[in-house]
Design a protein around this motif. Sequence first.
Motif, short mmCIF file in Angstrom:
data_model
loop_
_atom_site.label_atom_id
_atom_site.label_comp_id
_atom_site.label_asym_id
_atom_site.label_seq_id
_atom_site.Cartn_x
_atom_site.Cartn_y
_atom_site.Cartn_z
N CYS A 20 -25.67 66.91 -24.63
CA CYS A 20 -24.79 65.88 -24.30
C CYS A 20 -25.52 64.69 -23.62
N HIS A 21 -26.89 64.55 -23.41
CA HIS A 21 -27.38 63.48 -22.87
C HIS A 21 -28.66 62.99 -23.58
N ALA A 22 -28.92 61.83 -23.70
CA ALA A 22 -30.20 61.14 -24.23
C ALA A 22 -30.63 60.37 -22.93
N ILE A 23 -31.81 59.56 -23.19
CA ILE A 23 -32.30 58.75 -22.08
C ILE A 23 -31.75 57.43 -22.12
N SER A 24 -31.77 56.81 -23.26
CA SER A 24 -31.23 55.46 -23.31
C SER A 24 -29.73 55.12 -23.75
N PRO A 60 -23.53 60.38 -20.03
CA PRO A 60 -23.87 59.13 -20.05
C PRO A 60 -25.68 59.21 -20.04
N GLY A 61 -26.08 58.38 -20.63
CA GLY A 61 -27.76 58.35 -21.06
C GLY A 61 -28.22 58.30 -19.42
N TRP A 62 -29.46 58.92 -19.39
CA TRP A 62 -30.19 59.04 -17.95
C TRP A 62 -30.39 57.76 -17.52
N ARG A 63 -30.69 56.99 -18.08
CA ARG A 63 -31.26 55.50 -17.79
C ARG A 63 -30.17 54.87 -16.96
N LYS A 64 -28.77 55.03 -17.63
CA LYS A 64 -27.68 54.54 -17.10
C LYS A 64 -27.35 55.31 -15.72
N THR A 65 -27.53 56.56 -15.40
CA THR A 65 -27.43 57.21 -14.12
C THR A 65 -28.53 56.61 -13.28
N LEU A 70 -15.32 64.91 -21.39
CA LEU A 70 -16.14 64.68 -22.49
C LEU A 70 -15.71 63.39 -23.37
N ALA A 71 -16.24 63.09 -24.34
CA ALA A 71 -15.87 61.95 -25.09
C ALA A 71 -14.69 62.14 -25.72
N ASP A 72 -14.32 63.15 -26.31
CA ASP A 72 -12.97 63.55 -26.76
C ASP A 72 -11.90 63.59 -25.87
N GLY A 73 -12.01 63.48 -24.54
CA GLY A 73 -11.18 63.36 -23.68
C GLY A 73 -10.75 64.73 -22.89
N SER A 74 -11.47 65.74 -23.57
CA SER A 74 -11.16 67.17 -22.90
C SER A 74 -11.98 67.45 -21.61
N GLN A 75 -11.70 68.12 -20.57
CA GLN A 75 -12.39 68.41 -19.36
C GLN A 75 -12.89 69.78 -19.46
N VAL A 76 -14.16 69.94 -18.93
CA VAL A 76 -15.07 71.00 -18.88
C VAL A 76 -15.59 71.16 -17.52
N HIS A 77 -16.15 72.29 -17.23
CA HIS A 77 -16.89 72.38 -16.15
C HIS A 77 -18.47 71.86 -16.48
#
Length: 118
Positions: free
Chosen positions: A45-49, A55-60, A86-93
């Motif tokens: 679910c994550h990339a760096i840039s 969110p990309g971790w550089r953004k974090t 998530l990107a599709d709007g669903s909520q998860v832990h």
Amino acid sequence: MMQISRSALATIVTGIAIFAFAPTSRAADMDAAKALARTNNCFKCHAISRDKDGPGWRKTAEKYKGNPDAEAKLIHHLTSGEMVKLADGSQVHHEIIKTDPANDTAQIKNLVDWILSL
Ligand code: HEC
């Protein structure tokens, strides 16, 4: 001609060695951070840039720049399973991070510090 004693030479060589190897120990922390992220499937679910589901971790890192609570917030984020969208709007832990041995705060802190340094 200037004479350099053996002990002075040893001091110089040691100094250069310490200087040369200092960055390597930071790189080892980065390797440990990446390894922990990999075994936890964070990169699903994550990339760096770039953004994926998360969110990309550089953004974090950018978001928390100068925030003295950043480390504590992200450690909480990774250990509490708070709700995320998530990107599709669903909520998860959100994924709760697993370490070996269990609940090793030092490993989690190392990963968080690496993310914040990006
Ligand atoms: C199923 C997808 C998914 C997985 C797997 C996942 N994340 Fe996330 N992550 C998200 C989403 C979505 C957000 C966005 C949360 C928000 O902004 O509401 C997020 C947010 C974050 C943030 C930013 C939190 C903040 O306060 O801005 C960090 C850091 C993070 N995740 C780290 C990790 C780590 C480390 C792992 C692996 C242990 C991981 N994530 C696994 C989806 C995921």
